[in-house]
Design a protein around this motif. Structure first.
Motif: not given
Length: 255
Positions: A29-32, A42-44, A66-70, A96-98
């Motif tokens: 899971i990566i976020i931007q 995005v999920k690979i 609007p909120q940063e995903p975890t 960012k890889h979460i």
């Protein structure tokens, strides 16, 4: 689908040589953060093998938030696109890889359908099917359609042609015959789309090429029809007479 998922689970934890230590693997899971839009997650699902170019990452994308995903909250986000092929190089910067979550069978469905439509041999291998059995199923629907079509039941034949195509998307004979049935019903716009689909699968199909021009003629698109028949004279010289006849008809209508 469960068996497909198990076959997929170990596929391609790939790294793009030369990238800035970008390693993507299924389930990542990566976020931007996007200005004004919020956060993109995005999920690979899979990554194609490196072939000298930036590998393609097959992704599931979520709606902006609007909120940063975890890793906990991302599973609650609405899915925007179930499958999107994206160059792995696009994730080199500002992502960012979460964490990592196992790809579920439902999430895998979009990727499997993509393979079915774009890389049928890989789809067969990936799903563990027997290609002869698949072709036999497609042929069974096709022959049922032919029987109905020969009986003058074009409308009833179309669903059987569609079942054959669904089983085997490269079955251009079924694609052609479905389009011919649509022409018999006067549905020239849908038939035109069918012949274009057929030519995408089989670019040298004379029947589809000619019939594309005929559909354009029936739809009143004389300029496009003229271009098709003129091109057919060069592409299929052994059938020049019929292309010339229709080319003359189109030019007569234009004058």
């Amino acid at each position: 689908m469960k068996d497909v998922f198990q076959k997929f689970a170990g596929w391609f934890s790939a790294r793009e040589p030369g990238a800035n230590d970008v390693v993507l693997k299924p389930g990542d899971i990566i976020i931007q953060h996007k200005d004004r839009k919020g956060w993109c997650a995005v999920k690979i699902l899979a990554i194609d093998p490196f072939d000298g170019h930036s590998p393609t990452a097959h992704c599931l994308t979520y709606d902006y938030t609007p909120q940063e995903p975890t890793l906990v909250t991302v599973s609650g986000l609405a899915v925007k696109v179930w499958h999107a092929p994206i160059s792995a190089g696009a994730f080199e910067h500002d992502w960012k890889h979460i964490g990592n979550q196992k790809v579920s069978p439902d999430e895998l469905g979009g990727f499997v359908e993509y393979l079915k439509l774009t890389d049928f041999p890989r789809y067969i291998e990936f799903t563990g099917q027997d290609v002869e059995q698949v072709i036999n199923r497609a042929n069974a629907h096709y022959h049922e359609a032919l029987i109905l079509h020969d009986q003058g039941k074009a409308a009833a034949a179309i669903p059987q042609y569609e079942k054959a195509i669904d089983v085997f998307p490269l079955f251009f004979e079924a694609i052609d015959n479905r389009a011919f049935a649509l022409m018999e019903l006067g549905l020239f716009d849908r038939a035109l789309s069918g012949f274009r689909e057929s030519l995408h699968v089989n670019p040298d199909g004379m029947a589809a090429f000619f019939s594309k021009g005929e559909c354009l003629l029936r739809l009143g698109s004389l300029r496009e029809a003229e271009q098709v028949f003129a091109a057919g004279l060069l592409k299929f010289p052994e059938h020049s007479e019929i292309f010339q006849n229709f080319l003359d008809e189109v030019r007569g209508l234009k004058n």
